[in-house]
Design an enzyme around this catalytic site. Structure first.
Site, PDB file in Angstrom:
ATOM      1  N   GLY A  46       0.587  -1.511  -0.438  1.00  0.00           N
ATOM      2  CA  GLY A  46       0.006   0.329  -0.111  1.00  0.00           C
ATOM      3  C   GLY A  46       0.991   1.030  -0.074  1.00  0.00           C
ATOM      4  N   ARG A  88      10.289  -1.027  -5.077  1.00  0.00           N
ATOM      5  CA  ARG A  88       8.609  -1.283  -5.934  1.00  0.00           C
ATOM      6  C   ARG A  88       8.830   0.175  -6.939  1.00  0.00           C
ATOM      7  NH1 ARG A  88       3.509  -3.208  -3.097  1.00  0.00           N
ATOM      8  NH2 ARG A  88       2.713  -3.832  -5.141  1.00  0.00           N
ATOM      9  N   ASP A 236      -1.125   4.932  -6.624  1.00  0.00           N
ATOM     10  CA  ASP A 236      -0.287   4.800  -6.112  1.00  0.00           C
ATOM     11  C   ASP A 236       0.635   5.890  -6.608  1.00  0.00           C
ATOM     12  OD1 ASP A 236      -1.525   1.745  -6.105  1.00  0.00           O
ATOM     13  OD2 ASP A 236       0.755   1.260  -4.830  1.00  0.00           O
ATOM     14  N   LYS A 247      -3.846  -0.438  -7.779  1.00  0.00           N
ATOM     15  CA  LYS A 247      -3.726  -1.345  -8.594  1.00  0.00           C
ATOM     16  C   LYS A 247      -4.783  -2.143  -9.556  1.00  0.00           C
ATOM     17  CE  LYS A 247      -1.952  -3.945  -6.229  1.00  0.00           C
ATOM     18  NZ  LYS A 247      -0.787  -4.438  -6.728  1.00  0.00           N
TER      19      LYS A 247
HETATM   20  O1  MRU Z   1       0.579  -4.017  -4.091  1.00  0.00           O
HETATM   21  P1  MRU Z   1      -0.041  -3.135  -3.575  1.00  0.00           P
HETATM   22  O2  MRU Z   1      -0.876  -3.776  -2.053  1.00  0.00           O
HETATM   23  O3  MRU Z   1       0.911  -2.533  -3.001  1.00  0.00           O
HETATM   24  O4  MRU Z   1      -1.160  -2.189  -4.389  1.00  0.00           O
HETATM   25  C1  MRU Z   1      -2.156  -1.023  -3.264  1.00  0.00           C
HETATM   26  C2  MRU Z   1      -2.587  -0.590  -4.411  1.00  0.00           C
HETATM   27  O5  MRU Z   1      -2.405  -0.623  -5.314  1.00  0.00           O
HETATM   28  C3  MRU Z   1      -3.322   0.681  -3.273  1.00  0.00           C
HETATM   29  O6  MRU Z   1      -4.480   0.438  -3.762  1.00  0.00           O
HETATM   30  C4  MRU Z   1      -2.746   2.268  -3.505  1.00  0.00           C
HETATM   31  O7  MRU Z   1      -1.312   1.349  -2.755  1.00  0.00           O
HETATM   32  C5  MRU Z   1      -3.525   3.016  -2.332  1.00  0.00           C
HETATM   33  S1  MRU Z   1      -3.251   2.915  -0.962  1.00  0.00           S
HETATM   34  C6  MRU Z   1      -3.795   4.043   0.494  1.00  0.00           C
END
Ligand code: MRU
Length: 337
Positions: A46, A88, A236, A247
């Site tokens: 996240g 990441r 993100d 996501k």
């Molecule tokens: O791969 P992840 O679980 O880190 O992806 C998370 C997301 O896509 C969330 O929607 C995004 O980071 C927003 S979190 C407030």
């Protein structure tokens, strides 16, 4: 309160999200290298939570370092910052937090090693505290957009687990629920890593938020039946024009929402906005191991030798987004942050 990242005396504690919803395990971290590994393997995930964890990773690097001079410490921290940045690529909060930690070090040039250590820990804690406050403000701004008796669809997990606590998209839902406005949350399970079913549903169960889990492929037919009043997701990275990476699968939901006349909202703190990128085309999209798609959990569901395309994120163009909810208020197109 759900606290996915917290400092405890002399160590960082991360709630291991790989274990949820089956086990609630907090793991201790004292080395930045292990924090980097936790980010890479999704123990913490996240966008805002990754940024907070990385900031504490830098604070840990300062404590690990055997440097006795500012120059040697700065060199050790540069290695840690580079290592944490390589985990990441998509969530800009990671780079935002690391840059803030780097600037904190720079501003302390000439200070004692101990003073830098103390200050970096305080800065990481400030990043956490500010994110929590931003989330609560996002919740308040966003709750105003939620109609009475709303049926709200969300994708992935943009909840307390994905932030310092409270959440962005799920923060909006939390705040609206507290005002009695939420009839139901439709939770996309979010293949391939299942952040919706494993994490968002877990948060809803814990908080008593009425929800129903759906396979991602059910969202369209639900909208066609008129059973979704609004969609809210996290982000993100948001480019200067409002194009938003989130996501994988978010784009499909946004297209469906547009087709069915359902408002699609993004909720995110300003630390997710990347004004250096003119549009979403420039956002780097992480590709993850094909094993995530060949399996559901530990169960193999495809031939081991099948090639896989596994982008972790997609970009939703600003034209599909009704508004972006931030801690500074609700922004509508054309986006000028
Ligand atoms: O791969 P992840 O679980 O880190 O992806 C998370 C997301 O896509 C969330 O929607 C995004 O980071 C927003 S979190 C407030």
């Amino acid at each position: 309160m759900i606290a996915p990242v917290r400092w405890a005396g002399d160590r960082l504690l991360l709630l291991d999200q790989r274990e949820l919803p089956v086990r609630e395990i907090e793991r201790p971290y004292t080395r930045w290298e292990d924090v980097a590994d936790a980010i890479r393997t999704l123990a913490v995930r996240g966008a805002p939570a990754i940024g907070v964890a990385a900031a504490f990773g830098v604070a840990l690097a300062a404590r690990e370092s055997r440097a006795t001079t500012f120059a040697d410490l700065e060199a050790d921290l540069a290695v840690a910052i580079k290592g944490l940045a390589a985990t990441r690529p998509t969530a800009v909060n990671l780079f935002w937090a690391l840059d803030r930690m780097r600037r904190t070090v720079e501003a302390l040039r000439g200070s004692s090693v101990d003073a830098v250590r103390t200050r970096l820990l305080a800065e990481a804690q400030a990043i956490l505290d500010e994110d929590l406050a931003a989330n609560r403000a996002i919740g308040e701004h966003g709750a105003g957009l939620v109609p009475e008796r709303a049926r709200v669809l969300t994708h992935c997990n943009a909840g307390a687990l994905a932030t310092a606590g409270f959440g962005t998209a799920l923060g909006v839902i939390r705040a609206a629920h507290a005002k009695g406005k939420v009839a139901l949350v439709w939770v996309d399970e979010t293949r391939p890593v299942m952040q919706g079913s494993r994490l968002t549903a877990w948060e809803c169960v814990r908080e008593g938020i009425p929800h129903r889990l759906i396979a991602d492929v059910a969202a369209g037919s639900l909208m066609a039946r008129g059973e979704v009043d609004m969609v809210v997701t996290g982000a993100d990275r948001i480019a200067a024009n409002g194009d938003t990476a989130n996501k994988i699968g978010t784009y499909s939901v946004a297209v469906l929402a547009k087709h069915h006349g359902v408002p699609f909202y993004v909720a995110a703190p300003f630390s997710t906005i990347d004004p250096s990128l003119p549009s979403g085309a420039a956002i780097p999209i992480e590709e993850r191991d094909g094993a995530e798609v060949r399996r559901v959990g530990s169960q193999q569901t495809a031939p081991e030798s099948s090639p896989v395309f596994n982008p972790a994120f997609d970009v939703t163009p600003a034209s599909l987004i009704a508004a972006i909810i931030t801690e500074r208020g609700v922004f509508r197109p054309p986006y000028r942050f």
